[in-house]
Design an enzyme around this catalytic site. Structure first.
Site, short mmCIF file in Angstrom:
data_model
loop_
_atom_site.label_atom_id
_atom_site.label_comp_id
_atom_site.label_asym_id
_atom_site.label_seq_id
_atom_site.Cartn_x
_atom_site.Cartn_y
_atom_site.Cartn_z
N GLY A 15 0.84 -1.20 0.00
CA GLY A 15 0.00 0.00 0.00
C GLY A 15 0.87 1.25 0.00
CB VAL A 28 17.32 9.77 -5.86
CG1 VAL A 28 18.00 10.40 -7.07
CG2 VAL A 28 16.34 8.68 -6.30
NE ARG A 76 -1.20 -4.86 -0.85
CZ ARG A 76 -2.00 -3.80 -0.59
NH1 ARG A 76 -2.95 -3.49 -1.42
NH2 ARG A 76 -1.85 -3.11 0.51
CG ASP A 107 5.49 -6.64 8.75
OD1 ASP A 107 6.43 -5.87 8.95
OD2 ASP A 107 4.73 -7.07 9.65
CB THR A 129 2.68 0.68 6.16
OG1 THR A 129 1.29 0.41 6.42
CG2 THR A 129 3.48 0.33 7.41
CG ASP A 131 -2.05 -0.38 8.09
OD1 ASP A 131 -2.84 0.55 7.92
OD2 ASP A 131 -2.15 -1.48 7.51
CG ASP A 133 1.11 -2.95 10.21
OD1 ASP A 133 1.97 -2.27 9.60
OD2 ASP A 133 0.36 -3.74 9.64
NE ARG A 175 -6.18 -6.01 4.05
CZ ARG A 175 -6.22 -5.57 2.80
NH1 ARG A 175 -7.38 -5.50 2.17
NH2 ARG A 175 -5.14 -5.18 2.17
CG HIS A 220 -21.83 13.71 19.21
ND1 HIS A 220 -21.58 14.98 19.67
CD2 HIS A 220 -20.75 12.97 19.54
CE1 HIS A 220 -20.39 14.99 20.24
NE2 HIS A 220 -19.86 13.78 20.19
N1 ADP Z 1 6.53 -14.08 1.73
C1 ADP Z 1 6.87 -13.27 0.72
N2 ADP Z 1 7.88 -13.60 -0.10
C2 ADP Z 1 8.22 -12.79 -1.15
N3 ADP Z 1 7.60 -11.66 -1.44
C3 ADP Z 1 6.58 -11.27 -0.67
C4 ADP Z 1 6.15 -12.05 0.46
N4 ADP Z 1 5.11 -11.42 1.04
C5 ADP Z 1 4.90 -10.30 0.31
N5 ADP Z 1 5.78 -10.21 -0.71
C6 ADP Z 1 5.83 -9.18 -1.76
O1 ADP Z 1 5.59 -7.88 -1.19
C7 ADP Z 1 4.42 -7.31 -1.79
C8 ADP Z 1 3.75 -6.38 -0.83
O2 ADP Z 1 3.32 -7.09 0.32
P1 ADP Z 1 2.01 -6.66 1.11
O3 ADP Z 1 1.90 -7.56 2.28
O4 ADP Z 1 0.84 -6.58 0.17
O5 ADP Z 1 2.24 -5.15 1.52
P2 ADP Z 1 3.17 -4.47 2.65
O6 ADP Z 1 4.57 -4.54 2.20
O7 ADP Z 1 2.66 -3.07 2.69
O8 ADP Z 1 2.92 -5.23 3.93
C9 ADP Z 1 3.60 -8.52 -2.22
O9 ADP Z 1 2.67 -8.23 -3.23
C10 ADP Z 1 4.69 -9.44 -2.75
O10 ADP Z 1 5.12 -9.06 -4.03
O1 FBP Z 2 -5.55 -0.42 -1.08
P1 FBP Z 2 -6.06 -1.77 -0.70
O2 FBP Z 2 -5.50 -2.84 -1.54
O3 FBP Z 2 -7.56 -1.77 -0.63
O4 FBP Z 2 -5.54 -2.10 0.75
C1 FBP Z 2 -6.11 -1.58 1.91
C2 FBP Z 2 -5.15 -1.80 3.04
O5 FBP Z 2 -3.95 -1.09 2.82
C3 FBP Z 2 -3.64 -0.29 3.96
O6 FBP Z 2 -4.12 1.02 3.71
C4 FBP Z 2 -2.15 -0.23 4.16
O7 FBP Z 2 -1.62 -1.52 4.31
P2 FBP Z 2 -0.14 -1.88 3.84
O8 FBP Z 2 0.70 -0.67 4.06
O9 FBP Z 2 0.27 -3.05 4.70
O10 FBP Z 2 -0.21 -2.24 2.40
C5 FBP Z 2 -4.44 -0.92 5.10
O11 FBP Z 2 -4.73 -0.03 6.14
C6 FBP Z 2 -5.68 -1.35 4.37
O12 FBP Z 2 -6.31 -2.38 5.04
MG MG Z 3 1.40 -4.67 5.46
#
Ligand code: ADP
Ligand code: FBP
Ligand code: MG
Length: 325
Positions: A15, A28, A76, A107, A129, A131, A133, A175, A220
């Site tokens: 995200g 950069v 993603r 993560d 992010t 979040d 988190d 989420r 409210h």
């Molecule tokens: N276990 C994993 N191994 C390799 N690549 C991963 C793994 N988990 C996530 N990724 C890569 O990182 C991208 C982003 O992960 P995602 O969990 O959607 O978002 P965020 O990095 O914000 O937590 C995924 O679409 C995938 O390409």
């Molecule tokens: O844009 P999408 O795919 O609907 O994802 C929504 C999710 O992405 C977030 O905005 C950010 O999550 P990540 O940074 O882990 O991708 C969450 O708060 C939310 O649940």
């Molecule tokens: Mg995440």
């Protein structure tokens, strides 16, 4: 002997979050100042696999620090979750001469960076992010802007909610994470906050409280719901049906992910982006940049991913103490 890095790649993944552009700019400009070549990779790991890669110079990041979203775009990418995808990603890095890579994301993106490090590409993760988190760091880029956006929106909802003596349920993003909801509960003065990580009051208890609040003359009721708890529309319908109090759900959604980053986000983004490049220049790999106890530091990605983060009990307690009863 650690390998010398000549070309640094940078991508944003998962995200998007306000402040990602300020990170890209810092990566950069620091890399160029250290005499390195910089390659921008569009659309996260998808762009890496499709070779959507271009050389960046100082001007590539002009006029970016104040912009929301990510100029490199994000995605993603399922294919990158497979070993075959990861091998191809490492090969693509070699084709473009990328020997060090900065991954800005959450993560999931760090797991991808760990897998690439395993394939011989030096990688550094930066927590981006909304979040908040990521366990190894007290701050993730984008949180401050997102929580301020949510706070301002909820203040506006409260105005009209009071005028009409309504109950408002506002769903904020997260989420799996309740940090935006918890903060909004405190800074917007909510009557109740529902979080995905902890036990919440039952819907029956909530309805009794709303009725008690009405008897006390409250104009409210503001209820904050984290996305991960779910059922916002259904809860609003149930409260209205049982109490007779008009109840409106609002799902804030993606507006929380956009907008010009706050000073805090730009500052952390600049510091973390520069730190990531310096780590690569020192020959480090498989690390995550973090801001912990007031200092910038870095952790092994595997150790960072194994850490756990929970809602600070004192913040939940204060949020509850300040709910009007
Ligand atoms: N276990 C994993 N191994 C390799 N690549 C991963 C793994 N988990 C996530 N990724 C890569 O990182 C991208 C982003 O992960 P995602 O969990 O959607 O978002 P965020 O990095 O914000 O937590 C995924 O679409 C995938 O390409
Ligand atoms: O844009 P999408 O795919 O609907 O994802 C929504 C999710 O992405 C977030 O905005 C950010 O999550 P990540 O940074 O882990 O991708 C969450 O708060 C939310 O649940
Ligand atoms: Mg995440």
């Amino acid at each position: 002997m650690s390998k010398e890095i000549n070309t640094i790649g940078v991508l944003t993944s998962g995200g998007d979050a306000p402040g990602m552009n300020a990170v890209i700019r810092a990566v950069v400009r620091t890399a160029l100042a250290r005499g390195k070549k910089v390659m921008g990779i569009r659309k996260g790991y998808s762009g890496l696999l499709s070779g959507d890669i271009f050389e960046m110079d100082s001007r590539s990041v002009s006029d970016a620090i104040q912009r929301g979203g990510t100029i490199l775009q994000t995605a993603r990418c399922k294919e990158f979750m497979t070993e075959e995808g990861q091998k191809r990603g490492a090969e693509m890095c070699q084709v473009f001469g990328i020997d060090g890579l900065v991954v800005i994301g959450g993560d999931g993106s760090f797991k991808g960076a760990e897998r690439l490090a395993h394939q011989g590409i030096n990688t550094i993760g930066i927590p981006g992010t909304i979040d908040l988190d990521i366990a190894c760091t007290d701050y993730t880029i984008g949180f401050d802007t997102a929580v301020n956006t949510a706070m301002e929106a909820i203040d506006k909802i409260r105005d009209t909610s009071t005028s009409h003596e309504r109950c408002s349920i506002v769903e904020v993003m997260g989420r799996h994470a309740g940090y935006i909801a918890l903060w909004c509960g405190i800074v917007n003065g909510a009557e109740e906050v529902f979080l995905p990580e902890v036990e919440n009051i039952t819907q029956d208890d909530l309805i009794r409280r709303i009725l008690e609040n009405k008897k006390k003359g409250k104009k409210h009721n503001l209820i904050i719901m984290a996305e991960g708890v779910g059922g916002t529309n259904e809860l609003a319908e149930k409260i209205q049906r049982i109490t007779g109090i008009e109840t409106r759900p609002t799902i804030l959604g993606h507006l929380q992910r956009g907008g010009s980053p706050s000073a805090l986000d730009r500052y952390h983004a600049s510091m973390m982006g520069a730190a990531a490049v310096d780590l690569l220049c020192e020959g480090k790999s498989n690390r995550v940049v973090a801001f912990k106890n007031g200092e910038y530091m870095d952790f092994d990605i595997n150790e960072a991913l194994a850490m756990e983060k929970s809602i600070p009990p004192r913040a939940r307690e204060v949020e509850r103490l300040l709910e009007s009863r």
